[in-house]
Enzyme design. Structure first.
Site, PDB file in Angstrom:
ATOM      1  N   CYS A 414      -8.117  -5.604   9.458  1.00  0.00           N
ATOM      2  CA  CYS A 414      -9.024  -6.543  10.222  1.00  0.00           C
ATOM      3  C   CYS A 414      -9.381  -7.492   9.009  1.00  0.00           C
ATOM      4  O   CYS A 414     -10.421  -8.280   9.424  1.00  0.00           O
ATOM      5  CB  CYS A 414     -10.045  -5.955  10.909  1.00  0.00           C
ATOM      6  SG  CYS A 414      -9.573  -4.921  12.377  1.00  0.00           S
ATOM      7  N   ALA A 415      -8.996  -7.501   8.066  1.00  0.00           N
ATOM      8  CA  ALA A 415      -9.505  -8.690   7.025  1.00  0.00           C
ATOM      9  C   ALA A 415      -8.132  -9.410   7.016  1.00  0.00           C
ATOM     10  O   ALA A 415      -7.560  -9.862   5.896  1.00  0.00           O
ATOM     11  CB  ALA A 415      -9.705  -7.926   5.737  1.00  0.00           C
TER      12      ALA A 415
END
Length: 464
Positions: A414-415
Site C-alpha cells: 500500500c506504498a
C-alpha cells in the site's frame, strides 16, 4: 536503495528484552511459525483471548442501559479511552475517537474538514505515504470538492531515492500560506523512514495559513500506524493536531483504530458519522439536533465495544510483557498508566526491534543481487526491511519463504507512490518486519531462508 560491502562490520548490540519470557505468552511459536509480517498485523497474546471469553459472559451494550451488565461494560469501555489517551500522553479521553483502523481514522479527519477547505487551499503530503494517507486527499481534491465548484490542490513532497529520507527542503517549498493541512507518515511501512516530526511541525507552523479563529499555521496529521508499535509517542511534545494508529499492529486481535486530535478541533468539527451515541440524549427535534459530549460525539451507533476494551488491555499488557515494573501487574490494574512507564516500555521494544532490523539488514547485504530500500543499518527506521533480488520475482520469493514457515509479504505494501517513484516494475518488493516477540533465531532463520530460496529460484528460472 543501498548496498553494503561484504567485509563491512557492524557492531552487535546486546539483547534488550527477555524474548523467551515474552514469547511464552503467545501460541504461534508452538506451531512452527516464524512471524515476520508484523507491519501488517501482530499476533495476539494468550491473555487477550482469555479476556474476550471473560468479557462475553457479562457483555451488554454501552451507555443508556440500566442493567448492571450494561453499566459494568460501559465503565470498561469508557476506561479504555483513558488508556488510549495515557498511552499517547494525551490530555484526556476527550481527545480520542475510535474507528475500525488507521485508514478510517484518516478518512474521518478528511470528512470532518471537508467543508472547511476554501477555494485555492492545498494539502501537502508525501511520496512516502501509505495509500491511506494519500488517496483520501486525492479523492477530496480531485473527486469530491470539484463537484461543489471548490478547487483544492494535493501536493506531494519527494524523497531521496538513495537514503529513503523525506526531502524537507521540497516539503518546505510546497507548504505556503494556502496550505490548510500537512499529512505525513510517522514511519514508512516500505522504506522504514522516520521523518523528523518536530521539524515538520515547525514547517507547518510557519506556513502563514490564516485559520478561521484568527490564528495562523497549517494543521499537522501524522499516520502513526508504523510508529506507535515500536516507539514512544507523546502527542503533546510533538504538538500534532491529528495522529492515527491501528491496535491490530500492537497485539490486539480486533479492528480498532485510534484517532487523537486536539480537543478544540474535535469540539468545533462536524462528525464523520451521524446517528446513535453521537447524539445527545433526547436532543433530536425536527429543526434541531444536538451532539453528545466529547469523546462520544465521534461514536456513532453501537461501537466495537469488546474490540475497544480488549485493544486497551493489549496496551496495558505491554509493560508486563516487557518487564518494566515487576511490582505491578498493569494488565489487571485499573491505575492510570504513567507516562514514564509507557516511555520505558516502548523504548525497550524499540531497542529490541531496531537490533533485529539492523542485524537483518546486514545479513541481507551479504546476499548477491539483493537491494534493500530506505535508511542503512544503524540509522533510525521502523523495524522492517523491504528488498528485491535481481532476477527474482518478489511474489515468488515470498510464496517460497512461506513454504519454509517464514511469513514474509510481497507487493507494494500500500506504498504504491514510493514503489512507482523508484521505478520498480512491477511496483513491488518483499518485506520482513519484526515485533517484540521476534528472536534472533527468527531473524537468522528468515534471512537464511531468503538466501536459500533466492538460490533455488535462480537455478529454476521458470519460477522467477
Amino acid at each position: 536503495m543501498w548496498t553494503r560491502p561484504r567485509d563491512q562490520q557492524v557492531g552487535l548490540p546486546t539483547h534488550t528484552l527477555d524474548v523467551d519470557r515474552v514469547r511464552s505468552h503467545f501460541d504461534f511459536a508452538d506451531l512452527g511459525r516464524v512471524v515476520t509480517n508484523n507491519a501488517a498485523s501482530t499476533q495476539p497474546p494468550r491473555e487477550l483471548a482469555a479476556l474476550l471469553v471473560t468479557l462475553t459472559k457479562g457483555y451488554e451494550n454501552v451507555h443508556r442501559g440500566q442493567s448492571i451488565a450494561s453499566q459494568q461494560t460501559t465503565e470498561l469501555f469508557e476506561a479504555s479511552y483513558d488508556t488510549f489517551a495515557q498511552w499517547l500522553n494525551a490530555p484526556s479521553r476527550r481527545t480520542i475517537a475510535t474507528y475500525r483502523n488507521t485508514t478510517e481514522a484518516i478518512n474521518a479527519v478528511m470528512y470532518s474538514l471537508l467543508t472547511d477547505f476554501r477555494d485555492g487551499d492545498n494539502v501537502v503530503t508525501t511520496m512516502l505515504e501509505h495509500n491511506s494517507d494519500f488517496v483520501p486527499w486525492y479523492g477530496m481534491c480531485r473527486e469530491i470538492l470539484p463537484r461543489f465548484g471548490r478547487h483544492v490542490e494535493c501536493r506531494l513532497a519527494r524523497f531521496d531515492h538513495r537514503t529513503g529520507e523525506l526531502d524537507l527542503d521540497h516539503l518546505a517549498e510546497l507548504v505556503d500560506h494556502r496550505t490548510k493541512l500537512v499529512c505525513v507518515t510517522g514511519a514508512s511501512n516500505f522504506l522504514g523512514t522516520k521523518p523528523p516530526l518536530t521539524l515538520i511541525r515547525a514547517i507547518a507552523d510557519g506556513s502563514g495559513y490564516r485559520r478561521d479563529d484568527g490564528s495562523s499555521g497549517s494543521l499537522l496529521l501524522v499516520d502513526a500506524a508504523q510508529l506507535v508499535p515500536s516507539s514512544y509517542v507523546d502527542v503533546q511534545r510533538l504538538d500534532v493536531d491529528y495522529l492515527a494508529f491501528s491496535c491490530h499492529k500492537v497485539l490486539a486481535p480486533f479492528g480498532v483504530g485510534i484517532l487523537y486530535a486536539k480537543e478544540r478541533l474535535l469540539a468545533q468539527a462536524r462528525p464523520f458519522l451521524y446517528g446513535g451515541d453521537m447524539i445527545a440524549t433526547g436532543r433530536v427535534a425536527p429543526d434541531r439536533v444536538e451532539y453528545n459530549d466529547l469523546p462520544w460525539k465521534y461514536a456513532a451507533g453501537t461501537p466495537n465495544i469488546l474490540g475497544v476494551i480488549v485493544s486497551a488491555y493489549a496496551l496495558r499488557l505491554l509493560p508486563d510483557l516487557v518487564g518494566v515494573d515487576g511490582s505491578t501487574r498493569w494488565f489487571t490494574s485499573t491505575a492510570p498508566l504513567p507516562a514514564p512507564l509507557v516511555a520505558e516500555t516502548m523504548n525497550r521494544v524499540g531497542r529490541h526491534t531496531a537490533e533485529l532490523t539492523d542485524l537483518a539488514l546486514c545479513e541481507a547485504m551479504s546476499i548477491d543481487g539483493l537491494s534493500c530500500y530506505g535508511p542503512a543499518a544503524g540509522l533510525p527506521r521502523s523495524p522492517l526491511l523491504a528488498f528485491n533480488v535481481a532476477g527474482v520475482d518478489p511474489f515468488a520469493l515470498a510464496e517460497n519463504l512461506g513454504r519454509l514457515g517464514v511469513e514474509a509479504r510481497a507487493g507494494c505494501h500500500c506504498a504504491t507512490l514510493a514503489h512507482r517513484d523508484l521505478g520498480l516494475d512491477p511496483p513491488a518488493s518483499c518485506r520482513l518486519s519484526f515485533a517484540l516477540y521476534n528472536s534472533r533465531d527468527d531473524m537468522t532463520y528468515a534471512m537464511d531462508a531468503v538466501r536459500r530460496v533466492t538460490d533455488q529460484l535462480r537455478r529454476r528460472p521458470g519460477l522467477t
